[in-house]
Design a protein around this motif. Structure first.
Motif, PDB file in Angstrom:
ATOM      1  N   GLY A 779       4.535 -13.267  52.387  1.00  0.00           N
ATOM      2  CA  GLY A 779       3.711 -13.407  53.576  1.00  0.00           C
ATOM      3  C   GLY A 779       2.865 -12.180  53.718  1.00  0.00           C
ATOM      4  O   GLY A 779       2.863 -10.982  52.974  1.00  0.00           O
ATOM      5  N   ASN A 822       0.317 -17.041  58.071  1.00  0.00           N
ATOM      6  CA  ASN A 822       1.805 -16.961  57.493  1.00  0.00           C
ATOM      7  C   ASN A 822       2.306 -18.138  57.793  1.00  0.00           C
ATOM      8  O   ASN A 822       2.159 -19.114  58.712  1.00  0.00           O
ATOM      9  CB  ASN A 822       2.592 -15.774  58.072  1.00  0.00           C
ATOM     10  N   TYR A 824       6.223 -20.098  58.586  1.00  0.00           N
ATOM     11  CA  TYR A 824       7.264 -19.706  59.134  1.00  0.00           C
ATOM     12  C   TYR A 824       8.298 -20.922  58.890  1.00  0.00           C
ATOM     13  O   TYR A 824       8.243 -22.004  59.051  1.00  0.00           O
ATOM     14  CB  TYR A 824       7.150 -19.315  60.537  1.00  0.00           C
ATOM     15  N   VAL A 829       9.480 -15.487  57.834  1.00  0.00           N
ATOM     16  CA  VAL A 829       8.204 -16.020  57.111  1.00  0.00           C
ATOM     17  C   VAL A 829       8.664 -16.386  55.796  1.00  0.00           C
ATOM     18  O   VAL A 829       9.536 -15.936  54.939  1.00  0.00           O
ATOM     19  CB  VAL A 829       7.343 -14.658  56.836  1.00  0.00           C
TER      20      VAL A 829
END
Length: 858
Positions: A779, A822, A824, A829
């Motif tokens: 990320g 990003n 999750y 991440v």
């Protein structure tokens, strides 16, 4: 031609063709009083017809039941006769066989005696089996162990020893009798003969079958089998038949020889009895099988249910007559009630306020036409409905349910509640609802009455006024210019925004300095001044409104202000002066420095432009040049190993040439882009762009041991873009994703990139096509996310920092958007996703595309 209508007919041909229309016209011509009388006589006639139908139904069901019972008796009697008949035929065939073997001496006397023993023992219906000679003397006899007391009636005692239990000598057969008649008939007819039933020993009813013994056309005697009538009935009539009906065997004189019941019905019972006789074939000796059934239903007059129906019908007729008298008394009350109802209905229909009534559980029990007109739903669509109601918007279900529960609990505010209503066509409006308890005539609360008014227009005006005031205040408070309003007559400061208060405080002294009435202000008038973007308001509009423009230097603050003044009429009618003062100190200083830096700016601008072009060309040419090198290295390696064919070599050279051409096109496109010219757009397919970009990126991706998965939706519309520039964006994003995965040393399950191309529709952009590149790398850090598109900013040690900046410029030049986010999994991440959108040109028809493409390269 004579008419087909009766002489007294007053109806036309069309009315005669439709009797219900003629009846409707006749009914409307009747007076209300006659209609009431006809409506009363109608149920009376219906009751009489019902009574007649019940009597007919009882009679029909009784006859139907008798017919069904008779059919059942016939069926069971035939079943019993069939079972006995089959047994007699089987025994007769066995006796004929034994007689033939006895005459032909196929068996000796001992074998014959063994067969007779087996024959009698296996057949419980046989009382005895005897061999009688032509002189009517018994040669051999076998008695059944099932009938030890029954003796065979013969003329003389046997000449051979008895087989079976000892018994007294048989009496002589009388010259006349059934055995003698059967013997003579068998001798004359030369075929088996059955005797008529007669009474044997112990009052047992029996009959004989005598099979003739023919020895070379000479009569040699008979083989006699004596049957017990009672045993035939007991063993060969099925038990399910005897459970349903009484079965008996009778002779030609209607005398019962054997029966499945122990007691004969008396004379009264015989009147309700069904009887059916079937001859007992193949004996033809007068014995018949009789089946008997009993009627289960009683007579019509003796039926209790019938008299109950008659009594109920009479009671109904009496009640109808009483109702008719009661209707006459209620006619006047009904007329008054109709008048009152019509008055109230007219009053409710003329109201513009929607009325809704609910019971204590929240079920709608009444709505007026105004409520239906507001919501668009018909009355039958609302009556009886429970929450959630159809006029509740889907996105406000919880709020409306909370308000309804508050209403049902009697906690609605007296000023009403404001809710949003959805019409049947999906549109919404704002309404205010007032709730009051619904009390019946006994003083008990039966529900809630709600009145609803449409406040959409009033709320819109109120919201517009509020929003206008809020926007006006927000704009004035947010201005970097100082705005003040001063009363001309009283010298009172009527309004001052935030900037004025920060610079001059809350008094009118600052207004006086800006207006030029203070000795501390030096005023410089400019007759013809064009206001730039730092001014508070456009100069042209202020000039047309009769305003003044001046630049004022406030010595205590050491600031220059662009001041614009005009006279306005305040809200209370007073004359006031409004000033708008913009700080132009920085602009004045910038203007002074502009002249000194003019010559240096030209040289610096050329250097910066050349640096940008060189960096862009170097960055964009990296991919095609790398592809050319890889193609060349691959061809050299395969040529040295003699592992390449001529066609493969030509294909590789064509690809190398194509990449060189693409490099030249890139230089031309980048140079045009640096000049800020519009890209050379052309109709392009998203699938072609993706295929070319993936083809170029595969070399770098394979080198880093990363897989790519491509998904392109089917039937995508055409894009009006520069395909070379869009390919460069995709190449940059794919390359960055592969480097992120490789640098993070991720395990094989996470070493893949997903490229998706799907259509989207957003409120801001409308119809677009979204390209997204998703990786499962580490990320992007939050502090780096804010500077991703900043020129010459890079997180790579050898990065130039212009890739994403150039990508953003290319996408924005195509009126698209690019974003990064990003991915999750909980708090951690698990990847990054870059996506950009391109607007769809609706004027270009989409081509015929293949099915959805899902390609994976490793």
């Amino acid at each position: 031609m004579p008419s087909s209508l009766p002489p007294d007919s007053t109806l036309g041909p069309l009315e005669n063709a439709h009797p219900h229309r003629a009846f409707r016209r006749w009914w409307k011509r009747l007076s209300p009083a006659r209609q009431d009388r006809m409506a009363t006589f109608g149920p009376l006639l219906s009751v009489l017809l019902f009574l007649a139908a019940i009597i007919s139904a009882f009679w029909y069901l009784r006859n139907e039941e008798q017919e069904r019972e008779l059919e059942s008796v016939k069926r069971d009697t035939e079943v019993a006769q069939q079972q006995i008949r089959l047994r007699l035929i089987e025994n007769q065939e066995q006796l004929v066989r034994m007689a033939r073997e006895l005459v032909t001496k196929a068996i000796d006397q001992d074998e014959f005696q063994g067969q007779t023993v087996s024959f009698v023992r296996e057949r419980p219906e046989v009382v005895s089996l005897s061999w009688i000679g032509a002189d009517q003397k018994v040669r051999m006899r076998q008695l059944s162990p099932n009938h030890p007391g029954d003796l065979l009636r013969l003329t003389e005692p046997p000449t051979q020893p008895l087989v079976g239990p000892p018994e007294p000598p048989a009496p002589s057969v009388p010259p006349s009798g059934e055995p003698a008649w059967a013997f003579a008939a068998a001798r004359d007819l030369r075929q088996p003969v059955y005797s008529r039933p007669f009474e044997g020993s112990g009052a047992l009813s029996v009959f004989q079958v005598q099979v003739p013994l023919i020895d070379r056309s000479a009569f040699a005697g008979t083989l006699v089998a004596e049957y017990s009538v009672e045993s035939l009935l007991r063993y060969f009539v099925p038990s399910e038949v005897t459970r349903r009906h009484a079965v008996s065997l009778v002779d030609g004189n209607d005398r019962v020889l054997a029966s499945s019941v122990s007691r004969e019905p008396d004379h009264a019972q015989r009147r309700n009895t069904f009887a059916f006789d079937v001859p007992l074939a193949p004996s033809a000796n007068g014995i018949a099988v009789r089946g008997e059934g009993w009627r289960t239903s009683i007579g019509l007059i003796g039926n209790t249910l019938f008299w109950m129906v008659v009594a109920l019908s009479a009671l109904t007729v009496w009640m109808l007559l009483g109702s008719w008298r009661h209707m006459r008394r209620r006619a006047q009350i009904q007329s008054a009630l109709v008048s009152e109802t019509n008055f109230r209905r007219a009053m409710e229909n003329s109201m513009l306020t929607g009325m809704r009534a609910m019971d204590l559980e929240g079920r709608i029990t009444y709505v007026n036409p105004a409520f239906c007109a507001m919501t668009g739903f018909a009355e039958n669509e609302l009556i009886g409905r429970q929450p959630p109601f159809p006029y509740w918007p889907p996105n406000r279900m919880e709020e409306n349910n909370r308000l309804l529960q508050q209403e049902l609990q009697g906690r609605s505010p007296a000023g009403g509640v404001e809710i949003r209503i959805m019409r049947k066509d999906g549109s919404t409006f704002d309404a205010r609802m007032y709730v009051s308890p619904l009390i019946d005539s006994r003083g008990h609360q039966t529900g809630w009455m709600t009145s609803m008014t449409n406040i959409t227009e009033a709320k819109r005006i109120r919201d517009q006024l509020s929003a206008s005031h809020e926007r006006f205040t927000t704009v004035l408070e947010g201005l970097e210019a100082a705005v003040s309003v001063l009363s001309v007559t009283q010298g009172e400061l009527l309004f001052a925004n935030r900037s004025y208060r920060l610079w001059f405080g809350a008094d009118s002294l600052g207004h006086a300095m800006l207006a030029g009435s203070s000795d501390t202000a030096a005023v410089q008038r400019e007759a013809d001044d064009s206001v730039d973007s730092f001014g508070g308001l456009p100069a042209q509009e202020i000039t047309e409104a009769g305003g003044e423009v001046r630049e004022v230097f406030v010595e205590p603050m050491q600031k220059w202000f662009d001041v614009r003044a005009r006279y306005v009429q305040w809200t209370d009618g007073r004359l006031a002066q409004m000033l708008i003062a913009t700080d132009i100190t920085a602009r004045r200083r910038a203007d002074e420095q502009a002249a000194h830096q003019a010559e240096k700016a030209q040289v610096t601008s050329r250097l910066v432009t050349m640096g940008e072009m060189a960096s862009s060309v170097a960055h964009e040419l990296n991919q095609p040049l790398t592809a050319i090198v890889n193609y060349c290295n691959g061809m050299v390696s395969r040529v040295r190993n003699d592992a390449i064919a001529k066609d493969d070599l030509v294909a590789a050279l064509e690809k190398t040439s194509k990449q060189a051409q693409r490099a030249g096109q890139i230089i031309h496109r980048i140079r045009s882009f640096v000049k800020r010219s519009e890209p050379q757009r052309q109709p392009s397919r998203a699938q072609d762009i993706v295929e070319d970009a993936v083809e170029l990126a595969t070399i770098e991706i394979k080198r880093r041991n990363v897989a790519i998965r491509t998904y392109v939706a089917q039937r995508l519309p055409m894009l009006q873009v520069d395909p070379i520039l869009i390919e460069q964006v995709l190449l940059n994003l794919l390359k960055n994703a592969a480097e992120a995965i490789d640098n993070a040393n991720l395990p094989p399950p996470r070493r893949h990139i997903e490229l998706r191309v799907v259509p989207r529709h957003t409120p801001d952009e409308g119809g677009v096509i979204e390209f997204s590149v998703t990786d499962h790398g580490p990320g992007v850090k939050e502090e780096v996310m804010a500077r991703l598109y900043e020129a010459f900013f890079s997180t790579k040690p050898d990065g130039l920092g212009i890739g994403l900046s150039l990508c953003r410029s290319i996408i924005e030049s195509h009126r698209g958007r690019i974003r990064a986010e990003n991915l999750y999994n909980g708090e951690s991440v698990v990847g990054c996703r870059f996506a950009f959108t391109l607007p769809v040109e609706r004027s270009i028809a989409p081509p015929e595309l293949p099915a959805i493409t899902l390609v994976e390269n490793a």
